[in-house]
Design a protein around this motif. Structure first.
Motif, PDB file in Angstrom:
ATOM      1  N   ALA A 107       8.669  50.989  60.423  1.00  0.00           N
ATOM      2  CA  ALA A 107       9.429  52.123  59.908  1.00  0.00           C
ATOM      3  C   ALA A 107      10.109  51.800  58.590  1.00  0.00           C
ATOM      4  O   ALA A 107      10.845  52.642  58.038  1.00  0.00           O
ATOM      5  CB  ALA A 107      10.464  52.565  60.936  1.00  0.00           C
ATOM      6  N   GLY A 108       9.889  50.572  58.087  1.00  0.00           N
ATOM      7  CA  GLY A 108      10.499  50.181  56.825  1.00  0.00           C
ATOM      8  C   GLY A 108      11.986  49.919  56.926  1.00  0.00           C
ATOM      9  O   GLY A 108      12.718  50.054  55.934  1.00  0.00           O
ATOM     10  N   ARG A 109      12.433  49.497  58.116  1.00  0.00           N
ATOM     11  CA  ARG A 109      13.855  49.258  58.335  1.00  0.00           C
ATOM     12  C   ARG A 109      14.056  47.849  58.885  1.00  0.00           C
ATOM     13  O   ARG A 109      13.152  47.278  59.513  1.00  0.00           O
ATOM     14  CB  ARG A 109      14.429  50.296  59.305  1.00  0.00           C
ATOM     15  CG  ARG A 109      14.257  51.738  58.830  1.00  0.00           C
ATOM     16  CD  ARG A 109      14.803  52.704  59.865  1.00  0.00           C
ATOM     17  NE  ARG A 109      16.234  52.519  60.064  1.00  0.00           N
ATOM     18  CZ  ARG A 109      16.921  53.077  61.070  1.00  0.00           C
ATOM     19  NH1 ARG A 109      16.291  53.828  61.959  1.00  0.00           N
ATOM     20  NH2 ARG A 109      18.204  52.874  61.180  1.00  0.00           N
ATOM     21  N   PRO A 110      15.225  47.268  58.707  1.00  0.00           N
ATOM     22  CA  PRO A 110      15.474  45.916  59.220  1.00  0.00           C
ATOM     23  C   PRO A 110      15.581  45.903  60.738  1.00  0.00           C
ATOM     24  O   PRO A 110      15.986  46.899  61.363  1.00  0.00           O
ATOM     25  CB  PRO A 110      16.807  45.526  58.568  1.00  0.00           C
ATOM     26  CG  PRO A 110      17.470  46.832  58.244  1.00  0.00           C
ATOM     27  CD  PRO A 110      16.361  47.787  57.909  1.00  0.00           C
ATOM     28  N   ALA A 111      15.204  44.794  61.325  1.00  0.00           N
ATOM     29  CA  ALA A 111      15.304  44.640  62.780  1.00  0.00           C
ATOM     30  C   ALA A 111      16.771  44.613  63.205  1.00  0.00           C
ATOM     31  O   ALA A 111      17.641  44.222  62.427  1.00  0.00           O
ATOM     32  CB  ALA A 111      14.612  43.352  63.208  1.00  0.00           C
TER      33      ALA A 111
END
Length: 296
Positions: free
Chosen positions: A188-192
């Protein structure tokens, strides 16, 4: 309390906790006091080896409503699980004493013979069933604890957690569930999500109150109690159904004892005792589940 890793040997921190809390404590031993039902009298006849015995229950006493030190008398433990153990003892004719340990030490304590059973809000997973047999008595619903107003808009164990920080209990099943979101967050293009591990519920809740973490995911009743205690600063974002049940752990190989516990749980549910205890401790009565075995 829910949890994934207690099969391994207890860590040094766990051992230190056991020493600090007085491992082997006999605080508030429970003796049969209530009138015994005909069904329980029959069970006592079927299991005469249990009558008059004293067994040790290993507990992690940091979950108010389930098991915790009595604020009015710190030499005693109180909560739903404590009362449930008392009811089992009354039905089968035995007494209980308590051994407080860190959560990861619960099953190792049972396996080593230092305890005879574990009634401590522990989730009966297949992994844990390799170390002990479980008799279930409750369904699992987790709550998502957040700051008041849910500023991060968290909606469960899903990609809404991406980029957030979760305070979680060491060894609980929620830890890998949150950690495994890393792939979905990356896609999703987001940090874990980041995970901070703590030794007990109180420390996890304090992490949110102190601004170090955004959420704490645990048994819905534990989350509800936290919100009641901190209504101006905390809120419950949602409830999450997990595919587990809460159970009583008994040692492998003690089939007769396991079967007696299961039979007594059936009677305790039939006569309404478990429902009364859930109401007494302001826990969800809809979580009640017919006893079944989970074995590895």
């Amino acid at each position: 309390m829910r949890h994934r890793l207690p099969i391994a040997a207890a860590s040094a921190a766990s051992v230190a906790f056991m020493s600090a809390c007085g491992a082997g404590s006999t605080a508030n031993a429970t003796a049969p006091t209530a009138a015994v039902s005909p069904a329980c009298k029959k069970l006592q006849t079927s299991h005469p080896d249990l009558r008059g015995k004293t067994f040790t229950n290993a507990i992690n006493p940091h979950t108010p409503g389930y098991e915790a030190l009595d604020p009015a008398d710190p030499s005693r433990y109180v909560g739903f699980d404590i009362d449930l153990g008392t009811a089992l003892g009354e039905c089968l004719g035995f007494k209980l004493t308590y051994k407080p340990v860190a959560f990861p030490a619960l099953l190792p304590t049972l396996q080593s013979g230092q305890a005879d059973l574990v009634i401590s809000d522990i989730y009966a997973t297949k992994e844990r069933a390799r170390a002990a047999d479980f008799v279930t008595y409750s369904k699992v619903y987790d709550g998502v604890l957040v700051r008041k107003g849910n500023p991060k808009k968290l909606t469960g164990i899903n990609t809404s957690l991406c980029g957030s920080t979760a305070a979680l209990n060491t060894g609980f099943v929620e830890v890998p569930l949150v950690q495994n979101l890393g792939g979905a967050c990356k896609a999703a293009g987001r940090p874990a999500p980041q995970v901070q591990l703590y030794d007990n519920n109180a420390q996890c809740i304090q992490a949110i109150l102190a601004g170090r973490a955004d959420t704490y995911i645990n048994d819905v009743n534990t989350v509800t109690q936290a919100v009641k205690a901190n209504p101006k600063t905390l809120g419950k974002a949602t409830a999450v159904t997990l595919p587990y049940s809460i159970g009583i752990a008994v040692p492998k190989g003690k089939t007769q004892f396991r079967n007696a516990v299961q039979a007594a749980l059936v009677e305790i549910q039939k006569d309404g005792t478990q429902t009364k205890l859930l109401k007494k401790w302001s826990l969800e009565t809809g979580t009640l589940e017919a006893p079944r075995l989970v074995t590895g």
